[in-house]
Motif scaffolding. Structure first.
Motif, mmCIF file in Angstrom:
data_model
loop_
_atom_site.group_PDB
_atom_site.id
_atom_site.type_symbol
_atom_site.label_atom_id
_atom_site.label_comp_id
_atom_site.label_asym_id
_atom_site.label_seq_id
_atom_site.Cartn_x
_atom_site.Cartn_y
_atom_site.Cartn_z
ATOM 1 N N GLY A 35 78.863 -31.664 57.664
ATOM 2 C CA GLY A 35 79.525 -31.631 58.701
ATOM 3 C C GLY A 35 79.019 -33.088 59.533
ATOM 4 N N THR A 36 78.480 -34.004 58.818
ATOM 5 C CA THR A 36 78.297 -34.880 59.707
ATOM 6 C C THR A 36 79.351 -35.797 60.045
ATOM 7 N N PHE A 37 80.358 -35.873 59.584
ATOM 8 C CA PHE A 37 81.528 -36.752 59.946
ATOM 9 C C PHE A 37 82.579 -35.884 60.351
ATOM 10 N N SER A 38 82.591 -34.624 60.843
ATOM 11 C CA SER A 38 83.264 -33.803 61.273
ATOM 12 C C SER A 38 83.969 -34.322 62.657
ATOM 13 N N VAL A 39 85.297 -33.932 62.587
ATOM 14 C CA VAL A 39 86.155 -34.323 63.953
ATOM 15 C C VAL A 39 86.350 -33.303 64.904
ATOM 16 N N LYS A 40 86.567 -33.578 66.146
ATOM 17 C CA LYS A 40 86.816 -32.519 67.105
ATOM 18 C C LYS A 40 88.206 -32.410 67.428
ATOM 19 N N GLY A 41 88.433 -31.163 67.679
ATOM 20 C CA GLY A 41 90.175 -31.071 67.964
ATOM 21 C C GLY A 41 90.256 -29.830 68.804
ATOM 22 N N LEU A 42 91.481 -29.634 69.086
ATOM 23 C CA LEU A 42 91.886 -28.515 69.734
ATOM 24 C C LEU A 42 92.421 -27.189 69.073
ATOM 25 N N ASP A 43 91.447 -26.192 68.815
ATOM 26 C CA ASP A 43 91.828 -25.120 67.913
ATOM 27 C C ASP A 43 92.574 -24.005 68.572
ATOM 28 N N LYS A 44 93.614 -23.750 67.633
ATOM 29 C CA LYS A 44 94.713 -22.641 67.845
ATOM 30 C C LYS A 44 95.001 -22.841 69.404
ATOM 31 N N LEU A 45 95.764 -23.856 69.643
ATOM 32 C CA LEU A 45 96.463 -24.211 71.007
ATOM 33 C C LEU A 45 97.587 -23.397 70.973
ATOM 34 N N GLN A 46 97.882 -22.838 72.247
ATOM 35 C CA GLN A 46 98.927 -21.950 72.391
ATOM 36 C C GLN A 46 99.588 -22.392 73.834
ATOM 37 N N SER A 47 100.564 -22.633 74.154
ATOM 38 C CA SER A 47 101.251 -23.074 75.185
ATOM 39 C C SER A 47 101.538 -21.676 75.906
ATOM 40 N N LEU A 48 101.479 -21.469 77.382
ATOM 41 C CA LEU A 48 101.734 -20.295 77.971
ATOM 42 C C LEU A 48 103.250 -20.212 78.454
ATOM 43 N N LYS A 49 103.820 -19.179 78.585
ATOM 44 C CA LYS A 49 105.264 -19.204 78.913
ATOM 45 C C LYS A 49 105.620 -19.774 79.992
ATOM 46 N N ASN A 50 104.921 -20.128 81.144
ATOM 47 C CA ASN A 50 105.039 -20.903 82.250
ATOM 48 C C ASN A 50 105.207 -22.473 81.993
ATOM 49 N N GLY A 51 104.909 -22.651 81.037
ATOM 50 C CA GLY A 51 104.915 -24.238 80.366
ATOM 51 C C GLY A 51 103.973 -25.264 81.414
ATOM 52 N N LYS A 52 103.028 -24.591 82.118
ATOM 53 C CA LYS A 52 102.361 -25.396 82.914
ATOM 54 C C LYS A 52 100.758 -25.300 82.422
ATOM 55 N N GLN A 53 100.511 -24.243 81.512
ATOM 56 C CA GLN A 53 99.204 -24.029 80.998
ATOM 57 C C GLN A 53 99.350 -23.820 79.613
ATOM 58 N N TYR A 54 98.057 -24.077 78.923
ATOM 59 C CA TYR A 54 97.812 -23.697 77.611
ATOM 60 C C TYR A 54 96.548 -22.929 77.241
ATOM 61 N N THR A 55 96.349 -22.607 76.226
ATOM 62 C CA THR A 55 94.981 -22.017 75.827
ATOM 63 C C THR A 55 94.486 -22.580 74.449
ATOM 64 N N ILE A 56 93.217 -22.545 74.381
ATOM 65 C CA ILE A 56 92.599 -23.009 73.072
ATOM 66 C C ILE A 56 91.200 -21.776 72.551
ATOM 67 N N LEU A 57 91.296 -21.935 71.446
ATOM 68 C CA LEU A 57 90.157 -21.101 71.040
ATOM 69 C C LEU A 57 88.887 -21.844 71.052
ATOM 70 N N SER A 58 87.680 -21.167 71.633
ATOM 71 C CA SER A 58 86.447 -22.068 71.570
ATOM 72 C C SER A 58 85.488 -21.269 70.592
ATOM 73 N N VAL A 59 84.849 -21.711 69.592
ATOM 74 C CA VAL A 59 84.090 -20.966 68.705
ATOM 75 C C VAL A 59 82.960 -21.896 68.445
ATOM 76 N N ASP A 60 81.705 -20.972 68.668
ATOM 77 C CA ASP A 60 80.287 -21.566 68.444
ATOM 78 C C ASP A 60 79.698 -20.797 67.261
ATOM 79 N N LYS A 61 79.713 -21.276 66.170
ATOM 80 C CA LYS A 61 79.071 -20.868 65.022
ATOM 81 C C LYS A 61 77.661 -20.631 64.756
ATOM 82 N N VAL A 62 76.984 -21.604 65.612
ATOM 83 C CA VAL A 62 75.528 -21.390 65.960
ATOM 84 C C VAL A 62 75.178 -20.078 66.392
ATOM 85 N N THR A 63 75.865 -19.779 67.769
ATOM 86 C CA THR A 63 75.527 -18.499 68.499
ATOM 87 C C THR A 63 76.287 -17.536 67.967
ATOM 88 N N GLY A 64 77.485 -17.678 67.147
ATOM 89 C CA GLY A 64 78.385 -16.561 66.841
ATOM 90 C C GLY A 64 79.103 -16.130 67.736
#
Length: 721
Positions: A35-64
């Protein structure tokens, strides 16, 4: 104007890329796979119905721990944490909102079945009451909310169930599901692998009906694999796998009335394949795509759910095959958008609700590579295409009449978009061969950048300390075609010296390996090999994608003929360069690429001195029906196409050094392929190297497996090239 630190960093990286060549830290295999060269991204992005907001999934595999974060598009401010795993909420790795966004479906403890299918425990989390409820006490497949969010439909043990959340009552809709016999609501192995979907049931728009596909696997031959594990005796996995020319599942379409739970079959003139179903805007209208066995005749039906009658909306035919589309989009009046290759390139078409062509929206000698959606308010269609070159991607908008086309992205490379639900904004993901992924917010109408979101400048800073050799993109004229190519030269390249040539490829129908995009794990391996003094080259030959259907479909009925000819010819031409040692030429590939590398070493035994094949097909007679017959027809119809390009039939041609690798639990390309190749080579008294990875599937990973495999391959290259 004051320049931002981020802009200065990017300019520094691009303008001074050659400075990186002076750095002498070499990439190691361990770093590639830890994982030394892993890239960051926006995981499982979903736009909310109002079109003004969105959600992403944040996962910390170290802490579970995991959480769902809500952001505002315009300001990019984090608004809140919607839910986090805790003592009462299990660690989750995926989520789905109900239609009214009052509830969440959380996926936990997922375990893979095959490539796309999983089993897991699922919970519904109520955003108002903060209560969490289990959908089922056992692991299930493919749960999804009804449109009003009051129910969840899912599959368990090959049967469909509906759970009513308020009453906590569960109704079993089908009763005949039996492993390796009858499947309701999820796909069989070959549909999952080749038609690329698992959930085979869909709610209609008002939740009053559920359509599903039933698979009768009774006549499909069984395949078995030993799983050795750590016990005294091995276990055996048995599943239905239709090889080329063998029986496939008999499929049928059914509609459930959710009020009465009555199930009614739909008459579709006995279709051979049903690769897609999708409800239209009218809750009583269901669209169904069907294919014949040759996959050269695709039909789109409209089913009237009131009486289960069907009518044909459109039909497409091709001398070779027709690709299934995921781009079908129904407007408010059930006119629809469709993508097709019927003019020789993949483009967007608009039809009325009766299936009459209104107009071709896009046209030209380039491909639409992704359809994003239709903004009815602005009458704009958003898509991604190769208009700026087949190795690049850009995002565009165009009116439904084909006018007012606008390029919305400006940087050369790979551009992909994720649009807000009302199409006000899109988040652009951009990368190139010299630029790791970056995420920026844009106005959809103008394409103008609104806000920076995420950049991988930490990775750029890290790579400053390594020897990085830029890919040189070009084309090479082979067999009357200009083929896309990239080359990586050694760090201390000297044109007066001679270097060994190592070729990488996949070459399968419609694929692409020569792409102006950021490095994947294999690219870091190629960088390592270049630092060790190898010239690494990739050529996309005939049969690969994004250059029109004629270029892609030339390999029809002859998989492994023209593609192999192109790789051999490219190797010969490159070996004529003054700085390449023509006596030291190698090639490798995985899966289809392994089939290719094996054939190249045999048929090109005067050109290649070494080859590595990982999980290769060695005879298309051993591979699955849908993929193989799409490109080859059946072995009964096309025996010469199957046999004349199978390395099993000319092992005596082996002269060079050959490494053959396979996982013993490969459910996709079976170990049978390698075992038969081994037997053929032994009969021909040919020496070779080989390795079997116990209980590993087609990806051959887990634990130290990848590190071990790539160490073995690296050593083999250094010893033999």
């Amino acid at each position: 104007m004051k320049k931002s630190p981020l802009l200065l960093l990017i300019v520094f990286f691009l303008c001074h890329f050659s400075v990186l060549l002076a750095q002498n830290k070499q990439i190691s295999l361990k770093e590639i796979y830890d994982g030394t060269f892993s890239v960051k991204g926006l995981d499982k992005l979903q736009s909310l119905k109002n079109g003004k907001q969105y959600t992403i999934l944040s996962v910390d595999k170290v802490t579970g721990t995991s959480s769902i974060q809500k952001y505002e598009y315009k300001t990019q401010k984090k608004l809140e944490t919607i839910v986090s795993s805790s003592s009462s909420i299990p660690y989750f790795t995926s989520y789905e909102f109900s239609g009214d966004e009052s509830r969440l479906l959380l996926a936990t403890a997922l375990e893979p079945i095959y490539r796309r299918s999983t089993l897991g425990f699922y919970y519904v989390y109520d955003l108002k009451t903060k209560e969490i409820s289990a959908v089922s006490s056992s692991k299930i497949q493919e749960p999804t909310f009804s449109p009003d969010g009051s129910k969840v439909a899912y599959v368990k043990n090959n049967n469909i169930y509906v759970w009513d959340i308020a009453s906590n009552n569960t109704k079993q809709l089908t009763l005949d599901g039996v492993k390796n016999k009858i499947i309701n609501g999820v796909t069989d192995w070959v549909y999952e692998e080749e038609f690329a979907f698992v959930r085979a049931f869909e709610w209609n728009s008002d939740g009053s009906k559920l359509a599903f596909i039933r698979f009768d696997e009774t006549k499909v031959p069984e395949f078995s694999m030993d799983v050795y594990g750590a016990d005294l005796y091995q276990a055996q996995t048995v599943f239905k796998y239709p090889k080329a020319g063998e029986n496939n599942s008999e499929v049928s379409l059914h509609i459930v009335d959710v009020d009465t739970y009555q199930i009614t079959p739909v008459d579709l003139d006995d279709p051979y394949y049903i690769p897609r179903i999708k409800w239209m805007q009218d809750p009583n209208s269901l669209s169904v795509q069907t294919l014949n066995r040759h996959q050269n005749k695709l039909r789109l039906y409209m089913v009237n759910a009131r009486n289960n009658s069907s009518s044909l909306l459109l039909e497409e035919t091709d001398d070779a095959y027709v690709s299934v589309t995921d781009d079908l989009t129904f407007m408010a009046d059930d006119s629809f958008i469709w993508t097709s290759e019927k003019d020789g390139f993949k483009h967007i078409y608009l039809y009325d609700a009766e299936g009459k062509l209104m107009n071709q929206v896009t046209k030209g000698p380039w491909e639409v590579t992704k359809y994003y959606g239709y903004d009815q308010n602005e009458d704009l269609i958003y898509y991604q295409s190769t208009e700026n070159g087949s190795i690049n991607r850009d995002v565009y908008s165009v009116g439904s009449n084909g006018g007012n086309k606008r390029r919305l992205t400006t940087k050369i490379g790979q551009n992909a978009a994720d649009f807000s639900s009302d199409f006000t904004y899109f988040i652009n993901t951009y990368s190139s061969a010299t630029n790791p992924p970056e995420y920026t917010l844009h106005n959809s109408l103008s394409g103008k950048k609104v806000k920076d979101i995420l950049f991988n400048h930490e990775l750029l800073s890290k790579l400053e300390h390594y020897s990085i050799n830029p890919k040189e993109f070009s084309t090479i004229s082979i067999n009357g075609n200009e083929l896309n190519m990239w080359m990586i030269k050694p760090t201390d390249f000297d044109i007066t010296k001679k270097y060994p040539l190592f070729m990488t490829q996949y070459s399968g129908p419609g694929s692409q390996k020569v792409s102006n995009s950021w490095m994947d794990t294999n690219d870091y391996w190629f960088q390592m090999l270049a630092t060790d003094g190898y010239i690494v080259v990739c050529v996309d030959g005939r049969g690969t994608g994004y250059k029109g259907s004629k270029f892609k479909k030339v390999t029809y009925k002859e998989l492994g003929k023209y593609e192999v000819e192109d790789q051999i010819a490219a190797a010969k031409k490159l070996s004529g360069l003054p700085y390449i040692d023509e006596t030291r030429t190698g090639i490798w590939g995985w899966s289809y690429g392994g089939f290719m590398s094996t054939n190249c070493l045999l048929k090109g035994n005067d050109t290649f001195e070494m080859a590595i094949a990982v999980a290769p097909v060695t005879s298309w007679r051993f591979y699955d029906s849908i993929y193989t017959e799409r490109f080859m027809r059946t072995p009964q119809e096309n025996p010469s196409g199957y046999d004349e390009n199978s390395p099993l039939n000319y092992p005596e041609l082996l002269k060079g050094n050959y490494l053959l690798v396979h996982g013993s639990a490969d459910d996709n390309v079976h170990l049978q392929n390698t075992m038969r190749m081994v037997e053929a080579l032994i009969r021909a008294n040919k020496q070779f190297d080989w390795a079997i990875y116990p209980d590993k599937n087609h990806s051959i990973n887990g634990g130290n497996t990848r590190l071990h495999l790539y160490t073995k391959m690296t050593n083999f290259i250094k010893e033999n090239l």
